[in-house]
Design a protein around this motif. Structure first.
Motif, PDB file in Angstrom:
ATOM      1  N   TYR A   1       0.877  -1.347   0.058  1.00  0.00           N
ATOM      2  CA  TYR A   1       0.164  -0.076   0.008  1.00  0.00           C
ATOM      3  C   TYR A   1       0.803   1.189  -0.152  1.00  0.00           C
ATOM      4  O   TYR A   1       1.720   1.636   0.934  1.00  0.00           O
ATOM      5  N   THR A   2       0.521   2.122  -1.246  1.00  0.00           N
ATOM      6  CA  THR A   2       1.106   3.437  -1.019  1.00  0.00           C
ATOM      7  C   THR A   2       0.660   4.383   0.237  1.00  0.00           C
ATOM      8  O   THR A   2      -0.509   3.956   0.805  1.00  0.00           O
TER       9      THR A   2
ATOM     10  N   ALA B   1      -6.387   6.065   2.655  1.00  0.00           N
ATOM     11  CA  ALA B   1      -7.797   5.877   2.241  1.00  0.00           C
ATOM     12  C   ALA B   1      -8.438   4.707   2.734  1.00  0.00           C
ATOM     13  O   ALA B   1      -9.677   4.816   3.104  1.00  0.00           O
ATOM     14  N   VAL B   2      -7.711   3.516   2.698  1.00  0.00           N
ATOM     15  CA  VAL B   2      -8.424   2.428   3.239  1.00  0.00           C
ATOM     16  C   VAL B   2      -8.639   2.241   4.656  1.00  0.00           C
ATOM     17  O   VAL B   2      -9.781   1.970   5.122  1.00  0.00           O
ATOM     18  N   LEU B   3      -7.927   3.323   5.569  1.00  0.00           N
ATOM     19  CA  LEU B   3      -8.058   3.346   6.726  1.00  0.00           C
ATOM     20  C   LEU B   3      -8.998   4.273   7.173  1.00  0.00           C
ATOM     21  O   LEU B   3      -9.430   4.742   8.531  1.00  0.00           O
TER      22      LEU B   3
ATOM     23  N   GLY C   1      11.678   6.520  -2.890  1.00  0.00           N
ATOM     24  CA  GLY C   1      11.576   7.181  -1.636  1.00  0.00           C
ATOM     25  C   GLY C   1      10.335   7.259  -0.938  1.00  0.00           C
ATOM     26  O   GLY C   1       9.962   7.868   0.177  1.00  0.00           O
ATOM     27  N   HIS C   2       9.164   6.573  -1.791  1.00  0.00           N
ATOM     28  CA  HIS C   2       7.810   6.619  -1.132  1.00  0.00           C
ATOM     29  C   HIS C   2       7.527   5.455  -0.045  1.00  0.00           C
ATOM     30  O   HIS C   2       8.094   4.686  -0.370  1.00  0.00           O
ATOM     31  N   ARG C   3       6.722   6.062   0.767  1.00  0.00           N
ATOM     32  CA  ARG C   3       6.523   5.185   2.144  1.00  0.00           C
ATOM     33  C   ARG C   3       5.531   4.014   1.293  1.00  0.00           C
ATOM     34  O   ARG C   3       4.361   4.313   0.622  1.00  0.00           O
TER      35      ARG C   3
END
Length: 112
Positions: A20-21, A27-29, A53-55
């Motif tokens: 998950y990005t 959004a999911v949470l 570098g994206h989480r």
């Protein structure tokens, strides 16, 4: 491309796979990316970083963040909520270990 050779397909059932990005996880949470960053700053969850570098977050991390959010929604400060969740996890681990050790001791007792 066959399913077996598609990248990441074998990881779809893995709770620890960072699928998950940050945007998708939020959004999911039903939370904000800022909340995920705040939880990350406490060290409760440490997202994997993509090559860019994206989480990236796993389902397990999402469950942990959701639990922290429950506590925050009840009025607990973020830092305290993260500490509580961490202690809950430690307690669950200790209980599992205790149960495992008791089973081993019980098995030894029947072998004597």
């Amino acid at each position: 491309m066959p399913a077996e050779s598609a990248p990441g397909v074998g990881n779809l059932d893995d709770d620890d796979y960072p699928a998950y990005t940050m945007g998708r996880a939020a959004a999911v949470l039903g939370i904000t990316p800022a909340f995920l960053r705040a939880v990350g700053r406490t060290g409760l969850i440490v997202p994997l970083r993509s090559e860019g570098g994206h989480r990236r977050y796993s389902r397990r991390q999402l469950r942990v963040a959701a639990r922290a959010r429950e506590l925050v929604d009840q009025g607990t400060p973020v830092e305290a909520a993260c500490r509580i969740v961490s202690l809950e996890d430690q307690l669950a681990d200790a209980r599992r270990l205790n149960q495992e050790l008791r089973r081993k001791l019980d098995a030894r007792g029947t072998d004597i």
